[in-house]
Design an enzyme around this catalytic site. Structure first.
Site, PDB file in Angstrom:
ATOM      1  N   ILE A 180      11.639   5.119 -14.588  1.00 60.54           N
ATOM      2  CA  ILE A 180      11.898   5.590 -15.953  1.00 60.54           C
ATOM      3  C   ILE A 180      11.705   4.460 -16.960  1.00 60.54           C
ATOM      4  O   ILE A 180      12.010   4.620 -18.128  1.00 60.54           O
ATOM      5  CB  ILE A 180      13.333   6.188 -16.055  1.00 60.54           C
ATOM      6  N   HIS A 234      10.898  11.513 -12.932  1.00 61.01           N
ATOM      7  CA  HIS A 234      12.351  11.454 -13.133  1.00 61.01           C
ATOM      8  C   HIS A 234      12.718  11.222 -14.597  1.00 61.01           C
ATOM      9  O   HIS A 234      13.837  10.809 -14.891  1.00 61.01           O
ATOM     10  CB  HIS A 234      12.967  10.364 -12.242  1.00 61.01           C
ATOM     11  N   GLY A 247       6.193   0.670  -3.494  1.00 60.64           N
ATOM     12  CA  GLY A 247       7.495   0.247  -4.007  1.00 60.64           C
ATOM     13  C   GLY A 247       8.550   1.330  -4.049  1.00 60.64           C
ATOM     14  O   GLY A 247       9.363   1.363  -4.967  1.00 60.64           O
ATOM     15  N   ASN A 278       4.802  -1.884   0.408  1.00 57.80           N
ATOM     16  CA  ASN A 278       6.254  -2.002   0.205  1.00 57.80           C
ATOM     17  C   ASN A 278       6.755  -3.327   0.774  1.00 57.80           C
ATOM     18  O   ASN A 278       6.205  -3.832   1.747  1.00 57.80           O
ATOM     19  CB  ASN A 278       6.984  -0.834   0.889  1.00 57.80           C
TER      20      ASN A 278
END
Ligand code: BJW
Length: 296
Positions: free
Chosen positions: A113, A128, A227, A253
């Site tokens: 976000i 989100h 990630g 990751n």
């Protein structure tokens, strides 16, 4: 010497697949912003190591103590406003721009976000929501989540602090989780209490956003997941959904993640800010990948 000459065989394969793909989808999570100084949720230094998600990221938490939840989001707005995109953000943004300029498709879905991909020049789908958007607070059954700024349901407000009473409040004290700003002093519009326009646990994602995401997942020829711990649904199911069509999935990751098992064709373990620029750099010359192969 070309810096990609040290690429591993699996990195070469993945770079080849990226170069020949017509529609690449990225799914990103908090890990791509970690190198910009923004805490992740899980793992070392993660927010959910200090706080319980149900105390801060649910409608019930907001209903119980809106002041505490606003302190949490106001503080995160402060952290993000001082942050800059890192090489991982730029690599994704430049890759998307390149694909589009070549008449190909590149859909970037982010759970984040923070808006840093946009600062880097990317156009992501923010599944989100956004730290910079707000909306009127309403219980979930009356609140069909909408991201659309044009609808007037959600609007952007980049003010910092978001209201004078939250100035200098800092991070909520994990030992005594309790907001200190009286509710009337929290952000309001037309007498109605406002909330961050983000998706909390137990809340539905915007339907149109979900439809756009599924259309992309169903048509892409490569998915790169970067990630994310891969534990929060619905995003946690996307890699398996794509792999079921026998479409390659690549994972970047820092820590190994469970959802990679039996799903990912390529797993690159390390920092997104290092690996993404390597993976996503343009193949400037067809001979470049051949040269990489000869070095192995
Ligand atoms: C690096 C790195 C570096 C570090 N380089 N890597 C099916 C089964 C079970 C449960 C459910 C289900 N379907 C739905 C649910 C319920 C729930 C859920 O998934 N719960 C699970 C925890 C089990 N999901 C929902 O409620 C969702 N709503 C929904 O599905 O509606 C329908 C429905 C509702 C209820 C029941 C059933 C259906 C909504 C989820 C909303 C998530 N909200 C949050 C907060 C948003 C706002 C905010 O930011 O404050 O979203 S929680 C938090 O987690 C945030 C993130 O977007 C999300 C994912 O986290 P992410 O991005 O993966 O971060 P981390 O920290 O977990 O991982 C970072 C990774 O990066 C780590 O692995 C590191 O190793 C790595 N890393 N540094 C590369 N430098």
């Amino acid at each position: 010497m070309n810096r990609f000459l040290m690429a591993t065989p699996s990195m070469q394969q993945c770079r080849k697949a990226l170069a020949s793909a017509k529609h690449v989808v990225f799914l990103t999570g908090a890990g791509i912003s970690a190198e910009s100084g923004i805490p992740t949720f899980r793992g070392a230094g993660g927010l959910w190591g200090t706080y319980a998600a149900q105390d801060l990221a649910t409608w019930e938490a907001f209903e119980r103590d809106p002041s505490l939840v606003w302190e949490f989001y106001n503080y995160r707005r402060e952290v993000v406003s001082k942050s800059k995109p890192n090489p991982g953000h730029y690599a994704i943004a430049q890759f998307q721009q390149r694909m589009v300029s070549e008449g190909k498709r590149c859909t970037v879905i982010t759970q984040n976000i923070d808006g840093l991909l946009q600062v880097a020049g990317c156009s992501p789908i923010e599944m989100h929501g956004s730290l910079w958007n707000i909306k009127v607070a309403a219980p979930p059954d009356r609140d069909s989540f909408k991201f659309c700024l044009e609808e007037g349901v959600v609007w952007e407000d980049r003010a910092h602090p978001i209201c004078p009473a939250l100035a200098g409040k800092g991070q909520p004290d994990a030992a005594r989780l309790c907001g200190s700003v009286p509710v009337p002093d929290l952000p309001h519009r037309d007498g109605l209490l406002l909330r961050p326009a983000v998706v909390w646990f137990g809340e539905q994602l915007d339907r149109r956003t979900t439809a756009t995401i599924h259309a992309a997942l169903d048509t892409c020829d490569l998915l790169l997941v970067a990630g994310t711990s891969g534990v929060v649904y619905p995003a946690a199911g996307y890699a398996a959904q794509v792999a079921r069509r026998n479409v390659p999935v690549a994972i970047v990751n820092l820590d190994p993640i469970d959802t990679a098992d039996g799903v990912a064709r390529w797993v690159f373990t390390g920092m997104g800010g290092t690996l993404l620029p390597q993976l996503l750099a343009p193949v400037t010359d067809g001979k470049e990948l051949e040269a990489e192969e000869q070095v192995q």
